[in-house]
Design a protein around this motif. Sequence first.
Motif, PDB file in Angstrom:
ATOM      1  N   ARG A  53      -1.577  -5.854  -2.463  1.00  8.93           N
ATOM      2  CA  ARG A  53      -2.624  -6.302  -1.544  1.00  8.93           C
ATOM      3  C   ARG A  53      -2.499  -5.639  -0.177  1.00  8.93           C
ATOM      4  O   ARG A  53      -1.403  -5.531   0.371  1.00  8.93           O
ATOM      5  N   PHE A  54      -3.645  -5.228   0.361  1.00 13.80           N
ATOM      6  CA  PHE A  54      -3.706  -4.597   1.668  1.00 13.80           C
ATOM      7  C   PHE A  54      -4.943  -5.109   2.403  1.00 13.80           C
ATOM      8  O   PHE A  54      -5.903  -5.557   1.775  1.00 13.80           O
ATOM      9  N   SER A  55      -4.934  -5.007   3.721  1.00 15.52           N
ATOM     10  CA  SER A  55      -6.099  -5.405   4.496  1.00 15.52           C
ATOM     11  C   SER A  55      -7.226  -4.401   4.281  1.00 15.52           C
ATOM     12  O   SER A  55      -6.988  -3.246   3.911  1.00 15.52           O
ATOM     13  N   LYS A  56      -8.435  -4.846   4.525  1.00 15.68           N
ATOM     14  CA  LYS A  56      -9.587  -3.969   4.342  1.00 15.68           C
ATOM     15  C   LYS A  56      -9.512  -2.761   5.269  1.00 15.68           C
ATOM     16  O   LYS A  56     -10.050  -1.688   4.958  1.00 15.68           O
ATOM     17  N   ASP A  57      -8.859  -2.931   6.414  1.00 12.18           N
ATOM     18  CA  ASP A  57      -8.733  -1.824   7.364  1.00 12.18           C
ATOM     19  C   ASP A  57      -7.937  -0.664   6.783  1.00 12.18           C
ATOM     20  O   ASP A  57      -8.083   0.486   7.215  1.00 12.18           O
ATOM     21  N   LYS A  81       4.313 -14.260   2.046  1.00  8.36           N
ATOM     22  CA  LYS A  81       3.298 -13.222   2.214  1.00  8.36           C
ATOM     23  C   LYS A  81       3.850 -12.081   3.054  1.00  8.36           C
ATOM     24  O   LYS A  81       3.561 -10.908   2.796  1.00  8.36           O
ATOM     25  N   GLU A  82       4.669 -12.415   4.054  1.00  9.83           N
ATOM     26  CA  GLU A  82       5.292 -11.381   4.874  1.00  9.83           C
ATOM     27  C   GLU A  82       6.293 -10.575   4.044  1.00  9.83           C
ATOM     28  O   GLU A  82       6.377  -9.348   4.178  1.00  9.83           O
ATOM     29  N   TYR A 104       7.220  -8.720  -7.666  1.00 11.56           N
ATOM     30  CA  TYR A 104       8.572  -9.264  -7.573  1.00 11.56           C
ATOM     31  C   TYR A 104       8.642 -10.535  -6.733  1.00 11.56           C
ATOM     32  O   TYR A 104       9.322 -11.486  -7.105  1.00 11.56           O
ATOM     33  N   ILE A 105       7.981 -10.555  -5.591  1.00  9.01           N
ATOM     34  CA  ILE A 105       8.041 -11.746  -4.750  1.00  9.01           C
ATOM     35  C   ILE A 105       7.312 -12.903  -5.419  1.00  9.01           C
ATOM     36  O   ILE A 105       7.817 -14.028  -5.465  1.00  9.01           O
ATOM     37  N   ARG A 106       6.136 -12.631  -5.955  1.00  7.65           N
ATOM     38  CA  ARG A 106       5.415 -13.687  -6.648  1.00  7.65           C
ATOM     39  C   ARG A 106       6.205 -14.187  -7.859  1.00  7.65           C
ATOM     40  O   ARG A 106       6.221 -15.381  -8.151  1.00  7.65           O
ATOM     41  N   ALA A 111      11.978 -19.061   2.034  1.00  7.95           N
ATOM     42  CA  ALA A 111      10.778 -18.641   2.747  1.00  7.95           C
ATOM     43  C   ALA A 111       9.669 -19.644   2.496  1.00  7.95           C
ATOM     44  O   ALA A 111       9.556 -20.204   1.402  1.00  7.95           O
ATOM     45  N   SER A 112       8.860 -19.846   3.510  1.00  4.24           N
ATOM     46  CA  SER A 112       7.662 -20.668   3.358  1.00  4.24           C
ATOM     47  C   SER A 112       6.594 -19.834   2.651  1.00  4.24           C
ATOM     48  O   SER A 112       6.778 -18.643   2.409  1.00  4.24           O
TER      49      SER A 112
END
Length: 482
Positions: free
Chosen positions: A351-355, A340-341, A320-322, A334-335
């Motif tokens: 998308r998620f961080s590898k952690d 991304k935020e 949706y954001i994209r 938004a910038s």
Amino acid sequence: MSATGVLADVETASSASTLKNSQAYQDAKSSGGYESWVAYPVDTSLEFDRFVSDYAVNRVPIHVSFRHLVHWIKGERASHYIHPYPAKLLAHIAHFFLAARKHVPRGAVVLDPFSGSGTVALEAILAGNIAYWSDVNPLARAITKAKITRLNIVDLEGILARLRRRYNEAKDVSPPEVVNIELWYSEGTIDRLARLRSAIAREAEGDVADLLWVTFSGVARTSSRADPRFSVPVRRKAGIVARGRPLEDDPDVWAMFEQALRVNSSRISSLGVEHGLGANGCVGDDARSLRDPVDLQSELPVASVDLIITSPPYAGAQKYIRSSSLSIGWLGMASVRQMKELDSKSIGRERFSKDFLGNFAETGMPEADAFIRRIAEKNPMRAAVVYSYLAEMKDVFTESKRVLRPGGCMVMIVGNNTICGENFETSEYMKLLALRSSFEIRLELVDTIKGRGLMTARNKTSAVITREWVLVFERRPDESGQ
């Protein structure tokens, strides 16, 4: 929905009372329009009751066509088409439930925590209800507000003349930060959009300016090189154009805007002929933490909502954001970093961080946990998508239970999709989450999606969702009986 209606004998909370006492609501009521129901000519209570009775006996999904059930809606309706938006909810679905007057009396508080482009909110106010709406996407909130605001532009020609003069006089205007702007626009189109943006920015803030910005947003997308068949920006191939538009890399931005504003002005003006429009209020940007529309610093009061109608995001099926990135950039909402935020706050994100990848906690649903384990073996990132989606939708159900009055209903429209080649039965998982959150399943309807509006990739066989499940959950009373 109980036979006594969604309101029963429960008083609505203070925020709803405040909106009911608003000038817009009182003006509509005093117009005498509450003696007629122009936008809702048919009562669907009997049909709804028949479905509920059949489901109670057979406990199997009932296949329907909402276009046939609500056959009196044809073509354009009010301001529904004011702006494109991905995976828009079919207006007929919201209309069917709101037209069940025996269960949804006028003045009921109707919430859509995932408002998108405002389909439910518009149908709710047309039905004389109070519409609450929320969405993480700032473009969605802007579209919804403009779509449901009664507005009569008496000096459209004057506004256009003023904007055109500023547009022609503007020189060397810098565009805002738009992701990959030179990929999506020619140099001339960037200049013309920047000058038009500058001209609109000099208008006084208010309802008219809101409509101008939403119209500009549509033009920013239409004038781009993005393939018009897909919601997520994808460079169009040679010969692919929007319906009715010639292929051109340097379109006449002003002409497109002027035409779009005339059409949108007419659409919005149509709200003026509808008597008894309900009030409305934005209840924040997070379906997991709904706010009081009168005071966004406070929570939406407990048991202040009578009915929820919503179509939540799909797990990784819609970006949706994209999809809104070009408009969000041109409107200065938004910038690139801030987008991304925004995406990180979106339910169903990809998308998620590898952690975050690896060992996931148990969801409490054995079927879901088994599915996540299978997907993790193929693609840990996609497994994270599924786990996060279910965990966050659990929070949505918790918040929905908090704000929905006991005996009130939630109508949820979802579609099953494919993840790593396996069917993700969204409808079944939503039913399990509902049962774990003090809801009873009252009805399951299945409708075929016409067209290819939920296709999420250029490949014609990729991620096509062909059916929607319409689930009706009733909020059980608390153990105390309150």
